[in-house]
Write a protein that holds these residues in place. Sequence first.
Motif, PDB file in Angstrom:
ATOM      1  N   ALA A 134      15.282  13.262 -42.932  1.00 12.20           N
ATOM      2  CA  ALA A 134      14.289  13.266 -44.359  1.00 12.20           C
ATOM      3  C   ALA A 134      13.240  13.335 -42.969  1.00 12.20           C
ATOM      4  O   ALA A 134      12.998  13.831 -42.180  1.00 12.20           O
ATOM      5  CB  ALA A 134      13.857  11.851 -44.190  1.00 12.20           C
ATOM      6  N   THR A 135      12.365  14.726 -44.257  1.00 12.43           N
ATOM      7  CA  THR A 135      11.341  15.560 -44.193  1.00 12.43           C
ATOM      8  C   THR A 135      10.146  15.086 -44.740  1.00 12.43           C
ATOM      9  O   THR A 135      10.115  14.449 -45.823  1.00 12.43           O
ATOM     10  CB  THR A 135      11.161  17.086 -44.427  1.00 12.43           C
ATOM     11  OG1 THR A 135      11.784  17.336 -45.627  1.00 12.43           O
ATOM     12  CG2 THR A 135      12.243  17.412 -43.103  1.00 12.43           C
ATOM     13  N   ASP A 137       8.633  16.084 -47.169  1.00 15.83           N
ATOM     14  CA  ASP A 137       8.507  16.510 -48.432  1.00 15.83           C
ATOM     15  C   ASP A 137       8.928  15.435 -49.417  1.00 15.83           C
ATOM     16  O   ASP A 137       8.574  15.155 -50.202  1.00 15.83           O
ATOM     17  CB  ASP A 137       8.973  18.024 -48.313  1.00 15.83           C
ATOM     18  CG  ASP A 137       9.130  18.417 -50.086  1.00 15.83           C
ATOM     19  OD1 ASP A 137       8.234  18.892 -50.681  1.00 15.83           O
ATOM     20  OD2 ASP A 137      10.222  18.520 -50.912  1.00 15.83           O
ATOM     21  N   ARG A 138       9.963  14.652 -48.209  1.00 15.78           N
ATOM     22  CA  ARG A 138      10.770  14.287 -49.960  1.00 15.78           C
ATOM     23  C   ARG A 138       9.785  12.339 -49.437  1.00 15.78           C
ATOM     24  O   ARG A 138      10.637  11.952 -50.799  1.00 15.78           O
ATOM     25  CB  ARG A 138      12.205  13.176 -48.897  1.00 15.78           C
ATOM     26  CG  ARG A 138      13.083  14.682 -48.089  1.00 15.78           C
ATOM     27  CD  ARG A 138      13.414  14.999 -49.178  1.00 15.78           C
ATOM     28  NE  ARG A 138      14.383  13.775 -50.520  1.00 15.78           N
ATOM     29  CZ  ARG A 138      15.740  13.907 -50.283  1.00 15.78           C
ATOM     30  NH1 ARG A 138      16.247  14.406 -49.463  1.00 15.78           N
ATOM     31  NH2 ARG A 138      15.583  13.082 -51.418  1.00 15.78           N
ATOM     32  N   GLU A 142       6.694  13.086 -56.608  1.00 13.49           N
ATOM     33  CA  GLU A 142       7.145  14.765 -57.724  1.00 13.49           C
ATOM     34  C   GLU A 142       6.017  15.067 -58.371  1.00 13.49           C
ATOM     35  O   GLU A 142       6.434  15.828 -58.394  1.00 13.49           O
ATOM     36  CB  GLU A 142       8.358  13.897 -58.674  1.00 13.49           C
ATOM     37  CG  GLU A 142       9.531  14.074 -58.132  1.00 13.49           C
ATOM     38  CD  GLU A 142       9.796  12.153 -57.720  1.00 13.49           C
ATOM     39  OE1 GLU A 142       8.617  11.833 -57.562  1.00 13.49           O
ATOM     40  OE2 GLU A 142      10.700  12.154 -56.859  1.00 13.49           O
ATOM     41  N   TYR A 178       8.548   7.164 -43.891  1.00 12.08           N
ATOM     42  CA  TYR A 178       7.042   8.177 -43.654  1.00 12.08           C
ATOM     43  C   TYR A 178       5.785   7.375 -42.846  1.00 12.08           C
ATOM     44  O   TYR A 178       4.745   6.560 -43.633  1.00 12.08           O
ATOM     45  CB  TYR A 178       7.077   8.753 -45.116  1.00 12.08           C
ATOM     46  CG  TYR A 178       5.762  10.017 -44.005  1.00 12.08           C
ATOM     47  CD1 TYR A 178       6.706  10.886 -43.238  1.00 12.08           C
ATOM     48  CD2 TYR A 178       4.947  10.411 -44.720  1.00 12.08           C
ATOM     49  CE1 TYR A 178       5.723  11.868 -42.933  1.00 12.08           C
ATOM     50  CE2 TYR A 178       3.897  11.762 -44.240  1.00 12.08           C
ATOM     51  CZ  TYR A 178       4.345  12.724 -44.084  1.00 12.08           C
ATOM     52  OH  TYR A 178       4.037  13.446 -43.520  1.00 12.08           O
ATOM     53  N   LEU A 201      12.679   6.243 -48.625  1.00 11.86           N
ATOM     54  CA  LEU A 201      13.734   6.766 -48.924  1.00 11.86           C
ATOM     55  C   LEU A 201      14.927   6.229 -47.774  1.00 11.86           C
ATOM     56  O   LEU A 201      15.197   5.738 -47.229  1.00 11.86           O
ATOM     57  CB  LEU A 201      13.812   8.320 -48.064  1.00 11.86           C
ATOM     58  CG  LEU A 201      14.924   9.402 -48.604  1.00 11.86           C
ATOM     59  CD1 LEU A 201      15.010   9.832 -49.720  1.00 11.86           C
ATOM     60  CD2 LEU A 201      14.733  10.433 -47.293  1.00 11.86           C
ATOM     61  N   TYR A 203      18.915   5.700 -48.015  1.00 15.07           N
ATOM     62  CA  TYR A 203      20.319   6.923 -47.629  1.00 15.07           C
ATOM     63  C   TYR A 203      21.744   5.800 -47.127  1.00 15.07           C
ATOM     64  O   TYR A 203      21.706   4.660 -47.660  1.00 15.07           O
ATOM     65  CB  TYR A 203      20.627   7.285 -46.127  1.00 15.07           C
ATOM     66  CG  TYR A 203      19.505   8.505 -45.901  1.00 15.07           C
ATOM     67  CD1 TYR A 203      19.992  10.150 -46.294  1.00 15.07           C
ATOM     68  CD2 TYR A 203      17.889   7.907 -45.549  1.00 15.07           C
ATOM     69  CE1 TYR A 203      19.060  11.149 -45.964  1.00 15.07           C
ATOM     70  CE2 TYR A 203      17.932   9.660 -45.091  1.00 15.07           C
ATOM     71  CZ  TYR A 203      18.182  10.849 -45.338  1.00 15.07           C
ATOM     72  OH  TYR A 203      16.967  12.055 -44.649  1.00 15.07           O
ATOM     73  N   PRO A 212      21.021  10.991 -49.823  1.00 14.58           N
ATOM     74  CA  PRO A 212      20.182  10.013 -50.078  1.00 14.58           C
ATOM     75  C   PRO A 212      20.547   9.708 -51.765  1.00 14.58           C
ATOM     76  O   PRO A 212      20.683  10.291 -52.400  1.00 14.58           O
ATOM     77  CB  PRO A 212      18.744  11.178 -49.860  1.00 14.58           C
ATOM     78  CG  PRO A 212      19.366  12.270 -50.087  1.00 14.58           C
ATOM     79  CD  PRO A 212      20.933  12.029 -49.592  1.00 14.58           C
ATOM     80  N   ARG A 214      18.000   9.227 -53.966  1.00  9.23           N
ATOM     81  CA  ARG A 214      17.403   9.844 -54.527  1.00  9.23           C
ATOM     82  C   ARG A 214      16.269  11.309 -53.944  1.00  9.23           C
ATOM     83  O   ARG A 214      16.965  11.316 -52.635  1.00  9.23           O
ATOM     84  CB  ARG A 214      15.502   9.465 -55.314  1.00  9.23           C
ATOM     85  CG  ARG A 214      14.581   8.738 -53.782  1.00  9.23           C
ATOM     86  CD  ARG A 214      13.900   8.337 -53.956  1.00  9.23           C
ATOM     87  NE  ARG A 214      13.395   7.171 -52.732  1.00  9.23           N
ATOM     88  CZ  ARG A 214      12.019   8.284 -52.302  1.00  9.23           C
ATOM     89  NH1 ARG A 214      11.951   9.350 -52.679  1.00  9.23           N
ATOM     90  NH2 ARG A 214      11.726   7.770 -51.022  1.00  9.23           N
TER      91      ARG A 214
END
Length: 214
Positions: A134-135, A137-138, A142, A178, A201, A203, A212, A214
């Motif tokens: 993951a980064t 940005d994930r 949205e 995060y 997030l 997985y 993932p 989503r």
Amino acid sequence: MKYLFLLVLYLSAGLAAVKAQEMASLFVDMPDECILQLEDAWRKDLVELYRAGKPAALDNTMKGRSTLVKLTPDYLLLQSSERSVVEMKLLPLINRTNILCVVTTVSAPVADSRVAFYTTDWNRLEASDIWTPATADRFIRENADRQSEAFLDALSRMDMDLIRYRLHAEDATLTAEYTTPEYLSEDDRAKVVPFLKAEALVYEWKAGRFEPLR
């Protein structure tokens, strides 16, 4: 018929015992460089203490305390030191073999994890073939206005990716949280959090990869 039932019950119990030893054996056979705090003999002692229903805790080589928190046929949770945790999970492949996922998390002071994959005889596997980490940005909403001044200001404060990964005893999932906001000052955190998703997030293990949801 009664004899047959007892035979089936005995064989089932035997298979369960073999499976119950699988993760324990992997833990004991783990290369010392993968867990510097505990030599193999100490890992074996922790397993024996856990199975005996006693507190599975020992002093380690780093002058700290290591505790085997949970052990199942395919999962292990070890509090390896005051600030570090090791999780291990056996993951099935389509050819009825398994690979091993090892998550090492260090809190210094904010939790950050490293994820590695091995064969069951402890040969390291290429992680890029198995998952995509993951980064930041994930974790961004949205609907965030990425062109706004407030967003760009918040983004500038997230100058490193700190992510805590967790395996689960109950299923073949990997959760990513995060943790960078925990590293920030209270004022910076207040500017960043509105742009982040509230949920972690997740997985899911599918056909030999962590994908993932989503």
